[in-house]
Design an enzyme around this catalytic site. Sequence first.
Site, short mmCIF file in Angstrom:
data_model
loop_
_atom_site.label_atom_id
_atom_site.label_comp_id
_atom_site.label_asym_id
_atom_site.label_seq_id
_atom_site.Cartn_x
_atom_site.Cartn_y
_atom_site.Cartn_z
N LYS A 1 9.05 10.99 -4.26
CA LYS A 1 10.21 10.99 -5.19
C LYS A 1 9.76 11.29 -6.63
CE LYS A 1 9.68 6.16 -5.62
NZ LYS A 1 8.94 5.84 -4.42
N VAL B 1 14.00 9.45 -1.00
CA VAL B 1 15.04 8.56 -1.51
C VAL B 1 15.50 7.60 -0.42
CG1 VAL B 1 17.39 8.45 -2.45
CG2 VAL B 1 15.86 10.28 -3.18
N GLY C 1 14.03 5.76 1.87
CA GLY C 1 13.37 5.73 3.19
C GLY C 1 14.24 6.22 4.33
N GLY D 1 3.73 -7.98 1.78
CA GLY D 1 3.62 -6.52 1.78
C GLY D 1 4.88 -5.81 1.32
N GLU E 1 3.97 -3.79 -3.98
CA GLU E 1 2.61 -3.30 -4.14
C GLU E 1 1.85 -4.21 -5.10
OE1 GLU E 1 2.68 0.83 -5.22
OE2 GLU E 1 4.30 1.18 -3.79
N LYS F 1 15.02 8.02 -8.03
CA LYS F 1 15.89 8.29 -6.87
C LYS F 1 17.28 8.68 -7.34
CE LYS F 1 13.39 5.02 -3.97
NZ LYS F 1 13.29 3.61 -3.59
N GLY G 1 8.62 1.71 4.18
CA GLY G 1 7.82 1.38 5.37
C GLY G 1 7.62 2.62 6.21
N1 LIG Z 1 4.81 3.51 1.80
C1 LIG Z 1 6.14 3.61 1.86
O1 LIG Z 1 6.85 2.71 2.33
C2 LIG Z 1 6.81 4.86 1.37
C3 LIG Z 1 8.20 5.00 1.51
C4 LIG Z 1 8.83 6.19 1.10
C5 LIG Z 1 8.06 7.18 0.53
N2 LIG Z 1 6.70 7.01 0.39
C6 LIG Z 1 5.94 8.09 -0.22
O2 LIG Z 1 5.06 8.63 0.76
C7 LIG Z 1 3.89 9.14 0.12
C8 LIG Z 1 2.64 8.55 0.78
O3 LIG Z 1 2.69 7.14 0.66
P1 LIG Z 1 1.64 6.19 1.43
O4 LIG Z 1 2.20 4.82 1.32
O5 LIG Z 1 1.34 6.73 2.78
O6 LIG Z 1 0.36 6.33 0.49
P2 LIG Z 1 -1.16 5.94 0.84
O7 LIG Z 1 -1.23 4.99 1.97
O8 LIG Z 1 -1.78 5.56 -0.46
O9 LIG Z 1 -1.81 7.32 1.35
C9 LIG Z 1 -2.13 8.35 0.50
C10 LIG Z 1 -2.93 9.40 1.24
O10 LIG Z 1 -3.19 10.48 0.33
C11 LIG Z 1 -4.55 10.85 0.47
N3 LIG Z 1 -5.06 11.41 -0.78
C12 LIG Z 1 -5.21 10.80 -1.97
N4 LIG Z 1 -5.76 11.65 -2.87
C13 LIG Z 1 -5.97 12.79 -2.21
C14 LIG Z 1 -6.56 14.04 -2.57
N5 LIG Z 1 -7.04 14.23 -3.80
N6 LIG Z 1 -6.63 14.99 -1.65
C15 LIG Z 1 -6.18 14.80 -0.39
N7 LIG Z 1 -5.63 13.64 0.02
C16 LIG Z 1 -5.53 12.66 -0.88
C17 LIG Z 1 -5.29 9.58 0.84
O11 LIG Z 1 -6.51 9.93 1.46
P3 LIG Z 1 -7.53 8.84 2.10
O12 LIG Z 1 -6.79 8.28 3.29
O13 LIG Z 1 -8.70 9.62 2.48
O14 LIG Z 1 -7.76 7.80 1.03
C18 LIG Z 1 -4.28 8.92 1.77
O15 LIG Z 1 -4.46 9.36 3.08
C19 LIG Z 1 4.07 8.81 -1.37
O16 LIG Z 1 4.64 9.90 -2.04
C20 LIG Z 1 5.05 7.66 -1.35
O17 LIG Z 1 5.79 7.53 -2.55
C21 LIG Z 1 6.08 5.90 0.80
#
Ligand SMILES: NC(=O)c1ccc[n+]([C@@H]2O[C@H](COP(=O)([O-])OP(=O)(O)OC[C@H]3O[C@@H](n4cnc5c(N)ncnc54)[C@H](OP(=O)(O)O)[C@@H]3O)[C@@H](O)[C@H]2O)c1
Length: 428
Positions: free
Chosen positions: A106, A133, A135, A188, A191, A206, A302
């Site tokens: 987002k 936006v 989830g 959890g 953050e 959003k 999530g």
């Molecule tokens: N978590 C939620 O509930 C949620 C909900 C809606 C939307 N989102 C969105 O989804 C996206 C991902 O979220 P997440 O929670 O999965 O994040 P995350 O767990 O922090 O994962 C981030 C990933 O990006 C990789 N990464 C970081 N820097 C990088 C680079 N320079 N080159 C290549 N890969 C790189 C990391 O690699 P490594 O594994 O090697 O460290 C990791 O695999 C974000 O935009 C977030 O806003 C998340």
Amino acid sequence: MRKLNIAIVGLGNIGSYLFNYLNINRKILTDKNNCLPIIKYVSAKNKNKKRSIKIKKSQWVNNYLEITKLKNVDLIVELIGGSEGPAKKLVFNALKNKKHVVTANKALIAKYGDQLAQIAEKNRVNLEFEASVCGGVPIIRSLKEGLIANKISKIYGIFNGTSNYILSSMDNQKKNFDEVLYLAKKLGYAESNPSADINGDDVSSKLKILSSLCFNSFLNNNIYVEGIKDIDKTDIDNANKLGFKIKLLGFAELLNNKIYQRVHPTLIKKESYVASIDGVLNAVIVDGKPVGQSTIQGEGAGPEATTSALVSDISSVLRGNVKFPFSISSKKRKKLIFEKIDERFFSAYLRFEVIDKPGVLSNITNIFSKYNVSIKRLVQNPDKNKKSSSIIIISHNSKNKYLNKIIKEISKKNYVKRKPKMIRIDSN
Ligand SMILES: NC(=O)c1ccc[n+]([C@@H]2O[C@H](COP(=O)([O-])OP(=O)(O)OC[C@H]3O[C@@H](n4cnc5c(N)ncnc54)[C@H](OP(=O)(O)O)[C@@H]3O)[C@@H](O)[C@H]2O)c1
């Protein structure tokens, strides 16, 4: 059978769940979309990291940017996160190299969505961001497809699960802000650095995306944002006694041809639908013509809910056809006037913690009269031991700028014990 080669970049919480989901559900997705999704490549930051997913050697790409140049990649799923750095480079390069893009980011879309949409349109590829936006709540596809017939006048709701969890737990468990935030981190739901959830920035990003979809406009930064960090247990108790709940709401509304975008804690009637949405749930309410009011509620974050949204986007690409990322061509999107909320009318809850002495109440009510703000209800709770009093005033509908002036003027009085507060009341 048609095939679509997919690359997933980012294998964290979301990326690894999506990877497994696509592998397990390949057949049903193929049957539903009449196209076979193949995870051709993956990439993340650290090759040697232990992961819960089984990646074939041939799937891993060391340099994530290389993927944007590979001829046998049709769709790139960006799951890195952040509005700058690698996510930005990846998505810009992918679209420039005529790859479809699906993203859950987002921050990136709220900041660069207009530019990215123009590149996608020029290169006739899809840019999809349902997961960015709320989830699992399919609000973007609903606006772009299911509700396409409608002229939208308002969209509002609970767009952040963390802040909703905090506010509803403060209410239901009678705990204070810090206690609940600690619990939210432990479970959890928040953050380790939850500032964007608490200060309203997450909702603001959003809302910008939703409002541009609702009003066929470009993304607009003219948005009033206030978070929940100043809400305390006393406000929650007062709200309850007055028949309200406090929720962090985002609003985008069209009033007299002007658009107002705002995010702030809001008092809403206890019996309203939004008041009943507790915990980490999100709810989005849309007012449109001819449909009337539509509501979607669900898990806002999530891996499970986010994957549901990502797969909806991936399926859209699998089915074919290039769509406008913001529902309408960039050439036709409008530059609308987005007003500041100063001139908008609100009824509000105002709370003054003051020294309990003669003349204070009349001074406060005189300041209300000075700005022509009339009082609907006044409650005074004196504390004899502390020689203080808590004065709660519910105002009639008044311009936001006059309500602010009252707060500012009263803050300077020497009888004030702590910064006065104002929480706007939703009239619905
Ligand atoms: N978590 C939620 O509930 C949620 C909900 C809606 C939307 N989102 C969105 O989804 C996206 C991902 O979220 P997440 O929670 O999965 O994040 P995350 O767990 O922090 O994962 C981030 C990933 O990006 C990789 N990464 C970081 N820097 C990088 C680079 N320079 N080159 C290549 N890969 C790189 C990391 O690699 P490594 O594994 O090697 O460290 C990791 O695999 C974000 O935009 C977030 O806003 C998340």
